[in-house]
Design an enzyme around this catalytic site. Structure first.
Site, PDB file in Angstrom:
ATOM      1  N   GLU A  99     -56.372 -19.244  16.883  1.00 60.87           N
ATOM      2  CA  GLU A  99     -57.038 -18.498  17.957  1.00 60.87           C
ATOM      3  C   GLU A  99     -58.529 -18.822  17.955  1.00 60.87           C
ATOM      4  O   GLU A  99     -59.104 -19.147  16.914  1.00 60.87           O
ATOM      5  CB  GLU A  99     -56.775 -16.994  17.739  1.00 60.87           C
ATOM      6  CG  GLU A  99     -57.502 -16.032  18.629  1.00 60.87           C
ATOM      7  CD  GLU A  99     -57.145 -16.097  20.107  1.00 60.87           C
ATOM      8  OE1 GLU A  99     -57.163 -17.204  20.670  1.00 60.87           O
ATOM      9  OE2 GLU A  99     -56.888 -15.032  20.700  1.00 60.87           O
ATOM     10  N   ASP A 100     -59.152 -18.707  19.112  1.00 63.11           N
ATOM     11  CA  ASP A 100     -60.584 -19.003  19.202  1.00 63.11           C
ATOM     12  C   ASP A 100     -61.436 -17.918  18.540  1.00 63.11           C
ATOM     13  O   ASP A 100     -62.282 -18.205  17.705  1.00 63.11           O
ATOM     14  CB  ASP A 100     -61.022 -19.203  20.671  1.00 63.11           C
ATOM     15  CG  ASP A 100     -60.605 -18.065  21.607  1.00 63.11           C
ATOM     16  OD1 ASP A 100     -59.978 -17.088  21.144  1.00 63.11           O
ATOM     17  OD2 ASP A 100     -60.904 -18.150  22.809  1.00 63.11           O
ATOM     18  N   ASP A 103     -61.856 -10.458  18.578  1.00 65.53           N
ATOM     19  CA  ASP A 103     -62.881  -9.532  19.076  1.00 65.53           C
ATOM     20  C   ASP A 103     -62.425  -8.115  18.702  1.00 65.53           C
ATOM     21  O   ASP A 103     -62.624  -7.682  17.569  1.00 65.53           O
ATOM     22  CB  ASP A 103     -62.985  -9.768  20.586  1.00 65.53           C
ATOM     23  CG  ASP A 103     -64.089  -8.992  21.256  1.00 65.53           C
ATOM     24  OD1 ASP A 103     -65.130  -8.779  20.633  1.00 65.53           O
ATOM     25  OD2 ASP A 103     -63.919  -8.607  22.431  1.00 65.53           O
ATOM     26  N   PHE A 152     -71.819 -12.377  23.254  1.00 63.31           N
ATOM     27  CA  PHE A 152     -70.803 -13.136  23.975  1.00 63.31           C
ATOM     28  C   PHE A 152     -71.095 -14.626  23.834  1.00 63.31           C
ATOM     29  O   PHE A 152     -72.164 -15.105  24.210  1.00 63.31           O
ATOM     30  CB  PHE A 152     -70.768 -12.739  25.455  1.00 63.31           C
ATOM     31  CG  PHE A 152     -69.489 -13.159  26.099  1.00 63.31           C
ATOM     32  CD1 PHE A 152     -68.357 -12.366  25.989  1.00 63.31           C
ATOM     33  CD2 PHE A 152     -69.390 -14.371  26.770  1.00 63.31           C
ATOM     34  CE1 PHE A 152     -67.149 -12.767  26.551  1.00 63.31           C
ATOM     35  CE2 PHE A 152     -68.191 -14.780  27.340  1.00 63.31           C
ATOM     36  CZ  PHE A 152     -67.073 -13.979  27.228  1.00 63.31           C
ATOM     37  N   ARG A 165     -66.226 -24.386  28.433  1.00 62.25           N
ATOM     38  CA  ARG A 165     -65.215 -24.650  27.404  1.00 62.25           C
ATOM     39  C   ARG A 165     -65.426 -26.007  26.733  1.00 62.25           C
ATOM     40  O   ARG A 165     -65.023 -26.221  25.600  1.00 62.25           O
ATOM     41  CB  ARG A 165     -63.814 -24.634  28.029  1.00 62.25           C
ATOM     42  CG  ARG A 165     -63.321 -23.262  28.449  1.00 62.25           C
ATOM     43  CD  ARG A 165     -61.822 -23.319  28.678  1.00 62.25           C
ATOM     44  NE  ARG A 165     -61.323 -22.181  29.444  1.00 62.25           N
ATOM     45  CZ  ARG A 165     -60.965 -21.020  28.923  1.00 62.25           C
ATOM     46  NH1 ARG A 165     -61.056 -20.820  27.630  1.00 62.25           N
ATOM     47  NH2 ARG A 165     -60.513 -20.047  29.688  1.00 62.25           N
TER      48      ARG A 165
HETATM   49  P1  IMP Z   1     -59.345  -9.195  21.530  1.00 59.87           P
HETATM   50  O1  IMP Z   1     -59.550  -9.579  20.099  1.00 59.87           O
HETATM   51  O2  IMP Z   1     -57.969  -8.742  21.846  1.00 59.87           O
HETATM   52  O3  IMP Z   1     -60.374  -8.195  21.992  1.00 59.87           O
HETATM   53  O4  IMP Z   1     -59.559 -10.421  22.491  1.00 59.87           O
HETATM   54  C1  IMP Z   1     -59.921 -11.654  22.068  1.00 59.87           C
HETATM   55  C2  IMP Z   1     -60.027 -12.568  23.274  1.00 59.87           C
HETATM   56  O5  IMP Z   1     -61.128 -12.193  24.114  1.00 59.87           O
HETATM   57  C3  IMP Z   1     -60.334 -13.975  22.815  1.00 59.87           C
HETATM   58  O6  IMP Z   1     -59.166 -14.714  22.623  1.00 59.87           O
HETATM   59  C4  IMP Z   1     -61.188 -14.517  23.929  1.00 59.87           C
HETATM   60  O7  IMP Z   1     -60.353 -15.078  24.928  1.00 59.87           O
HETATM   61  C5  IMP Z   1     -61.892 -13.313  24.501  1.00 59.87           C
HETATM   62  N1  IMP Z   1     -63.255 -13.180  23.956  1.00 59.87           N
HETATM   63  C6  IMP Z   1     -63.709 -12.231  23.109  1.00 59.87           C
HETATM   64  N2  IMP Z   1     -65.004 -12.411  22.805  1.00 59.87           N
HETATM   65  C7  IMP Z   1     -65.383 -13.516  23.475  1.00 59.87           C
HETATM   66  C8  IMP Z   1     -66.644 -14.238  23.553  1.00 59.87           C
HETATM   67  O8  IMP Z   1     -67.682 -13.905  22.950  1.00 59.87           O
HETATM   68  N3  IMP Z   1     -66.642 -15.343  24.344  1.00 59.87           N
HETATM   69  C9  IMP Z   1     -65.537 -15.778  25.030  1.00 59.87           C
HETATM   70  N4  IMP Z   1     -64.359 -15.137  24.969  1.00 59.87           N
HETATM   71  C10 IMP Z   1     -64.273 -14.017  24.206  1.00 59.87           C
HETATM   72 MG    MG Z   2     -58.272 -16.132  23.792  1.00 57.44          MG
END
Ligand code: IMP
Ligand code: MG
Length: 177
Positions: A99-100, A103, A152, A165
């Site tokens: 995963e990238d 959050d 962000f 990207r």
């Molecule tokens: P969460 O952990 O379910 O809140 O969501 C994570 C997803 O939100 C990631 O896979 C990203 O796609 C997106 N995301 C969260 N923070 C960022 C950021 O700083 N930049 C770009 N995408 C983000």
């Molecule tokens: Mg994502």
């Protein structure tokens, strides 16, 4: 007209490359002699995934999935669905989800629960970035690149409205007009 935002570099391509090497070495060690099913989460993980798997020397299979979370605006709610799934039986396999960024953790918590229910031998999580201050659910990241502050970020697969990207580094957008 194409607007030009200023991007402050947070993690350079060189720093990322060094970290990816370390993560791959740990995965190679942990799964020596075994097969790993590597599942990238679209779209954000594509670049990290590509760099990581080049450094993995195990028998691998590569898949992608897409997870959608439903809710108002940009806030993730608890409702997460796999909108593009892996067309392979995972029973008895070593699965690594790539995963990238983690959050709130809500998306990965749910995706891992769904994949675990398919009877994999192990389900591990590898994430390039984590924002611990934003966490809403407890989630173990087995292989983590970097912890970053609550800002962000874009680049290295991550986007804002589908932009940036392709950047080879990770940065913070300083909005201009
Ligand atoms: P969460 O952990 O379910 O809140 O969501 C994570 C997803 O939100 C990631 O896979 C990203 O796609 C997106 N995301 C969260 N923070 C960022 C950021 O700083 N930049 C770009 N995408 C983000
Ligand atoms: Mg994502």
């Amino acid at each position: 007209m194409v607007t030009k935002d200023k991007i402050k570099v947070l993690l350079s391509a060189e720093e990322i490359d060094k970290k990816v090497e370390e993560l791959a070495e740990r995965i190679n060690y942990d799964f020596a002699g075994e097969r790993v099913i590597i599942i990238g989460v679209l779209k954000g993980s594509f670049m990290f995934m590509s760099d990581l798997v080049k450094k993995i020397n195990l028998q691998t299979e590569i898949y992608f999935l897409e997870a959608s979370s439903y809710g108002a605006g940009t806030q993730t709610t608890g409702v997460v669905k796999i909108s593009k799934d892996v067309d392979r039986d995972l029973a008895g396999e070593n699965v690594i989800i790539v995963e990238d960024i983690i959050d709130t953790g809500i998306t990965m918590d749910k995706v891992m629960e769904i994949l675990r229910a398919r009877g994999a031998k192990t389900v591990r999580l590898c994430a390039c970035l984590s924002k611990p201050e934003r966490r809403k659910v407890d989630i173990d990241i087995d292989y983590l690149g970097f912890e970053i502050p609550d800002e962000f970020v874009v680049g290295y697969g991550l986007d804002v409205a589908e932009k940036y990207r392709n950047l080879p580094y990770i940065g913070v957008v300083e909005i201009s007009d």
